[in-house]
Design a protein around this motif. Structure first.
Motif, PDB file in Angstrom:
ATOM      1  N   THR A  71       7.565  95.242  44.502  1.00 26.03           N
ATOM      2  CA  THR A  71       7.893  94.301  45.575  1.00 26.03           C
ATOM      3  C   THR A  71       8.779  93.161  45.086  1.00 26.03           C
ATOM      4  N   HIS A  72       8.697  92.842  43.770  1.00 29.69           N
ATOM      5  CA  HIS A  72       9.443  91.726  43.199  1.00 29.69           C
ATOM      6  C   HIS A  72      10.171  92.183  41.931  1.00 29.69           C
ATOM      7  N   PRO A  73      11.190  93.031  42.057  1.00 26.59           N
ATOM      8  CA  PRO A  73      11.889  93.512  40.859  1.00 26.59           C
ATOM      9  C   PRO A  73      12.708  92.440  40.156  1.00 26.59           C
ATOM     10  N   ALA A  74      13.102  91.397  40.890  1.00 23.58           N
ATOM     11  CA  ALA A  74      13.843  90.267  40.300  1.00 23.58           C
ATOM     12  C   ALA A  74      15.089  90.730  39.541  1.00 23.58           C
ATOM     13  N   ILE A  75      15.888  91.543  40.187  1.00 21.84           N
ATOM     14  CA  ILE A  75      17.104  92.083  39.564  1.00 21.84           C
ATOM     15  C   ILE A  75      18.024  90.934  39.152  1.00 21.84           C
ATOM     16  N   THR A  76      18.452  90.953  37.902  1.00 19.57           N
ATOM     17  CA  THR A  76      19.410  89.935  37.455  1.00 19.57           C
ATOM     18  C   THR A  76      20.747  90.542  37.035  1.00 19.57           C
ATOM     19  N   TRP A  77      20.778  91.870  36.880  1.00 16.35           N
ATOM     20  CA  TRP A  77      22.016  92.539  36.472  1.00 16.35           C
ATOM     21  C   TRP A  77      22.145  93.874  37.186  1.00 16.35           C
ATOM     22  N   PRO A  78      23.308  94.241  37.710  1.00 15.13           N
ATOM     23  CA  PRO A  78      24.483  93.402  37.916  1.00 15.13           C
ATOM     24  C   PRO A  78      24.344  92.595  39.212  1.00 15.13           C
ATOM     25  N   ALA A  79      24.804  91.364  39.198  1.00 10.87           N
ATOM     26  CA  ALA A  79      24.750  90.521  40.391  1.00 10.87           C
ATOM     27  C   ALA A  79      25.824  90.949  41.390  1.00 10.87           C
ATOM     28  N   GLY A  80      25.480  90.933  42.652  1.00  9.24           N
ATOM     29  CA  GLY A  80      26.434  91.262  43.705  1.00  9.24           C
ATOM     30  C   GLY A  80      27.292  90.050  44.051  1.00  9.24           C
ATOM     31  N   PHE A 139      30.356  96.182  37.146  1.00 13.45           N
ATOM     32  CA  PHE A 139      29.510  97.303  36.745  1.00 13.45           C
ATOM     33  C   PHE A 139      30.227  98.159  35.714  1.00 13.45           C
ATOM     34  N   PHE A 140      29.437  99.007  35.039  1.00  9.13           N
ATOM     35  CA  PHE A 140      29.974  99.946  34.065  1.00  9.13           C
ATOM     36  C   PHE A 140      29.775 101.399  34.475  1.00  9.13           C
ATOM     37  N   CYS A 141      28.781 101.644  35.327  1.00 10.16           N
ATOM     38  CA  CYS A 141      28.382 103.021  35.640  1.00 10.16           C
ATOM     39  C   CYS A 141      28.511 103.261  37.147  1.00 10.16           C
ATOM     40  N   PRO A 142      29.681 103.664  37.603  1.00  6.61           N
ATOM     41  CA  PRO A 142      29.941 103.718  39.041  1.00  6.61           C
ATOM     42  C   PRO A 142      29.095 104.709  39.823  1.00  6.61           C
ATOM     43  N   GLU A 143      28.501 105.689  39.144  1.00  7.71           N
ATOM     44  CA  GLU A 143      27.692 106.680  39.859  1.00  7.71           C
ATOM     45  C   GLU A 143      26.196 106.495  39.601  1.00  7.71           C
ATOM     46  N   ALA A 144      25.828 105.389  38.979  1.00  8.41           N
ATOM     47  CA  ALA A 144      24.414 105.159  38.642  1.00  8.41           C
ATOM     48  C   ALA A 144      23.908 103.873  39.284  1.00  8.41           C
ATOM     49  N   ASP A 145      22.590 103.798  39.403  1.00  9.00           N
ATOM     50  CA  ASP A 145      21.926 102.573  39.832  1.00  9.00           C
ATOM     51  C   ASP A 145      21.563 101.797  38.568  1.00  9.00           C
ATOM     52  N   GLU A 146      22.352 100.805  38.240  1.00  7.71           N
ATOM     53  CA  GLU A 146      22.178 100.055  36.991  1.00  7.71           C
ATOM     54  C   GLU A 146      21.198  98.894  37.109  1.00  7.71           C
ATOM     55  N   ARG A 147      20.666  98.651  38.277  1.00  4.90           N
ATOM     56  CA  ARG A 147      19.929  97.411  38.530  1.00  4.90           C
ATOM     57  C   ARG A 147      18.708  97.250  37.618  1.00  4.90           C
ATOM     58  N   ASP A 148      18.616  96.059  37.009  1.00  5.58           N
ATOM     59  CA  ASP A 148      17.513  95.761  36.102  1.00  5.58           C
ATOM     60  C   ASP A 148      17.314  94.254  36.004  1.00  5.58           C
ATOM     61  N   ARG A 149      16.182  93.888  35.463  1.00  3.32           N
ATOM     62  CA  ARG A 149      15.885  92.481  35.139  1.00  3.32           C
ATOM     63  C   ARG A 149      16.027  92.329  33.628  1.00  3.32           C
ATOM     64  N   ILE A 150      17.094  91.669  33.188  1.00  2.00           N
ATOM     65  CA  ILE A 150      17.334  91.520  31.749  1.00  2.00           C
ATOM     66  C   ILE A 150      17.512  90.046  31.345  1.00  2.00           C
ATOM     67  N   SER A 172      29.013  84.154  37.820  1.00  2.80           N
ATOM     68  CA  SER A 172      28.537  85.125  36.833  1.00  2.80           C
ATOM     69  C   SER A 172      28.350  86.521  37.406  1.00  2.80           C
ATOM     70  N   ASP A 173      28.322  87.510  36.491  1.00  2.00           N
ATOM     71  CA  ASP A 173      27.923  88.871  36.846  1.00  2.00           C
ATOM     72  C   ASP A 173      26.418  89.049  36.674  1.00  2.00           C
ATOM     73  N   HIS A 174      25.743  88.022  36.235  1.00  2.00           N
ATOM     74  CA  HIS A 174      24.286  87.981  36.142  1.00  2.00           C
ATOM     75  C   HIS A 174      23.732  87.009  37.177  1.00  2.00           C
ATOM     76  N   LYS A 175      22.435  87.116  37.425  1.00  2.00           N
ATOM     77  CA  LYS A 175      21.700  86.047  38.082  1.00  2.00           C
ATOM     78  C   LYS A 175      20.870  85.343  37.017  1.00  2.00           C
ATOM     79  N   GLY A 176      20.453  84.134  37.312  1.00  2.00           N
ATOM     80  CA  GLY A 176      19.662  83.367  36.361  1.00  2.00           C
ATOM     81  C   GLY A 176      18.240  83.156  36.851  1.00  2.00           C
ATOM     82  N   ASN A 177      17.532  82.266  36.172  1.00  2.00           N
ATOM     83  CA  ASN A 177      16.157  81.924  36.527  1.00  2.00           C
ATOM     84  C   ASN A 177      15.985  80.410  36.543  1.00  2.00           C
TER      85      ASN A 177
END
Length: 346
Positions: free
Chosen positions: A254-263, A273-284, A333-338
């Protein structure tokens, strides 16, 4: 008399905004962000960073991807904020990571034993509490979260057969110096803890958390059923550090808190992004703190656009329940912060 009373009310408001008169506790607002190469990749990036600082009103700002061989973005920020009547301190080390603070910085130190220069540290004192503040940026090489998604972690954008063996993923991950970087932090911070100091760490780790890659999320974000016990977050957990966002919001579904890649609609889409055919979303990108008496997490939010990038397209994050503070000006940025708010007891 009226003028004196007005001044008294203003001063009282300043004091009570930072200290609870009933329990003698103070608050500390910490903002963490990857600046995306010194704020240079988006037109008006520096102005956007100033705007988000003024919007959030943090006490400490932890930045990375700062220039290391010229006048730092942190120095420019201090000058521009001081021109607006705000007093700030900076670490001044020009080591890629940087610290801005409304509290005086002392005992400034950068770990440079590793080529990646993983962190910068400084002390501040808040309400009688001495706090060791660390701004970190771990090694970006061998980005192993791409492997299960069918992309190389070292040759950006190169497609591969998806790797679904977590041992092979971790083996590749260890080719980076992220483990060594966090080991250096833990060793340094252990002395701070022995000296009775609080410890706060924030930065871009270039690696997800094991808390986000377990069986409940293995089929989300293109992970192909893979569970990975990412070692940096496990090392921090074993050493007594708390992942601030997961303490407040423990459910990664419910709260993945994606920080990369930011839209980021202010940037060129292809640069996000680096991977045009993949879902790269992550919290890093993270804020951690050492779980000890005297420091308490009051709140935490993701800061940035309420959107991320999936398969080369910007998608909304509104289907999740994350606490997101969106910028009122251009995002740099291409990231989100906290943004974390801590309560500090005497």
């Amino acid at each position: 008399m009226k003028r004196f009373f007005t001044l008294f009310v203003i001063l009282l408001g300043i004091v009570t905004s930072r200290m609870d008169a009933q329990d003698g506790a103070a608050t500390l607002k910490v903002f963490q962000l990857n600046t995306w190469i010194n704020g240079s990749r988006v037109e008006g990036g520096k102005e956007g960073l100033i705007a988000i600082i003024e919007q959030l009103k943090p006490d400490v700002v932890l930045l990375c991807e700062l220039a290391s061989n010229e006048t730092t973005l942190a120095g420019d920020l201090r000058k521009e904020l001081e021109a607006k009547g705000q007093k700030w301190y900076i670490d001044g080390l020009q080591k890629g990571c940087g610290i801005l603070s409304k509290y005086e910085l002392t005992d400034i130190y950068a770990d440079t034993a590793l080529k990646s220069r993983p962190f910068v540290k400084a002390h501040i004192v808040v309400n009688g509490n001495k706090i060791a503040i660390y701004s970190a940026h771990l090694d970006h090489r061998f980005y192993a979260p791409y492997l299960s998604r069918g992309y190389s972690g070292s040759k950006w954008g190169e497609k591969i057969t998806p790797v679904t063996d977590s041992n092979l993923i971790l083996e590749d991950n260890r080719k980076s110096t992220r483990n060594e970087g966090i080991d250096a932090f833990i060793a340094d911070a252990t002395e701070e803890i022995r000296n009775g100091n609080a410890v706060i760490l924030g930065g871009d780790f270039n690696e997800p958390s094991h808390l986000d890659w377990q069986s409940d999320t293995k089929n989300t974000f293109g992970r192909n059923g893979v569970v990975v016990n990412w070692e940096v977050s496990i090392k921090l957990q074993k050493a007594g550090y708390v992942d601030a966002y997961r303490r407040m919001y423990p459910n990664p579904i419910t709260h993945p808190a994606i920080t990369w890649p930011a839209g980021n609609t202010s940037a060129k889409l292809q640069s996000l992004f680096f991977c045009p055919e993949a879902d790269e979303r992550d919290r890093i990108d993270f804020i951690y703190y050492y779980d000890t008496k005297g420091i308490e997490l009051e709140s935490i939010a993701v800061v940035g656009p309420a959107a991320s990038v999936e398969k080369g397209q910007i998608v909304s994050d509104t289907s999740f329940k994350d606490n997101i503070i969106t910028p009122q000006a251009v995002w740099l940025s291409d990231h989100k912060g906290n943004l974390a708010v801590f309560k500090l007891n005497k």
